[in-house]
Design a protein around this motif. Structure first.
Motif, PDB file in Angstrom:
ATOM      1  N   GLU A 144       0.649  -1.152  -0.291  1.00 55.73           N
ATOM      2  CA  GLU A 144      -0.070   0.122   0.033  1.00 55.73           C
ATOM      3  C   GLU A 144       0.996   1.161   0.109  1.00 55.73           C
ATOM      4  O   GLU A 144       0.269   2.472   0.522  1.00 55.73           O
ATOM      5  N   THR A 146       2.210   4.614  -1.238  1.00 54.81           N
ATOM      6  CA  THR A 146       1.941   5.728  -1.951  1.00 54.81           C
ATOM      7  C   THR A 146       3.182   5.884  -2.815  1.00 54.81           C
ATOM      8  O   THR A 146       4.232   6.157  -2.500  1.00 54.81           O
ATOM      9  N   ARG A 148       5.377   8.125  -5.217  1.00 53.76           N
ATOM     10  CA  ARG A 148       5.560   9.546  -5.443  1.00 53.76           C
ATOM     11  C   ARG A 148       5.760   9.590  -6.868  1.00 53.76           C
ATOM     12  O   ARG A 148       6.431   9.303  -7.457  1.00 53.76           O
TER      13      ARG A 148
END
Length: 150
Positions: A144, A146, A148
């Motif tokens: 999970e 994120t 960038r």
């Protein structure tokens, strides 16, 4: 410097010759520079262009100033590339010495997992699993995450 009697990690059957070279380089580096509490981890990595870079853990007196071997190796790799070239890592191997005078392959800490996956989410990371050394994709070490956009 540690004893030359420290047992090397047996090369896993599914480890490529190029990754086995990284394992050997990391172990050789740690044999030369190991100091208890100061330099206990060494890393070797290979970039997409075939460059090989190493780094050693630097322990600081206030913990937060410490730098992991993976970060040192990544910085050396970035410095060794053309400024216009992206930092793309193919494989990373980090080692430390177990109390039983045996090298072992270790997984990057959480911060280093983030750092490696920021630059090279598809890099192969070697770590020791329940049954011995295994390889994983950097991004798979961070469920999970994120991603960038740089």
């Amino acid at each position: 410097m540690i004893s030359t009697g420290v047992a090397a990690v047996p090369i896993p059957a599914d480890m490529s010759t190029a990754d086995a070279e990284l394992l050997g380089l990391a172990q050789d580096l740690l044999r030369r520079v190991w100091v208890a509490g100061r330099h206990e981890v060494a890393t070797a990595l290979r970039t997409a262009d075939g460059g090989v870079f190493t780094g050693v853990h630097l322990e600081g007196s206030c913990r937060r100033s410490s730098i992991c071997a993976e970060g040192v190796a990544l910085g050396a790799a970035r410095a060794g590339l053309d400024p216009a070239a992206p930092l793309l890592v193919d494989a990373v191997v980090s080692v430390q010495v177990k109390p039983a005078d045996t090298f072992r392959i270790i997984a990057p800490c959480g911060v280093c997992r983030e750092l490696i996956s920021d630059y090279s989410p598809d890099a192969t990371i070697w770590l020791t699993g329940a049954v011995g050394p295994v390889r994983m994709r950097a991004l798979d070490l961070l469920p999970e995450k994120t991603v960038r956009a740089w």
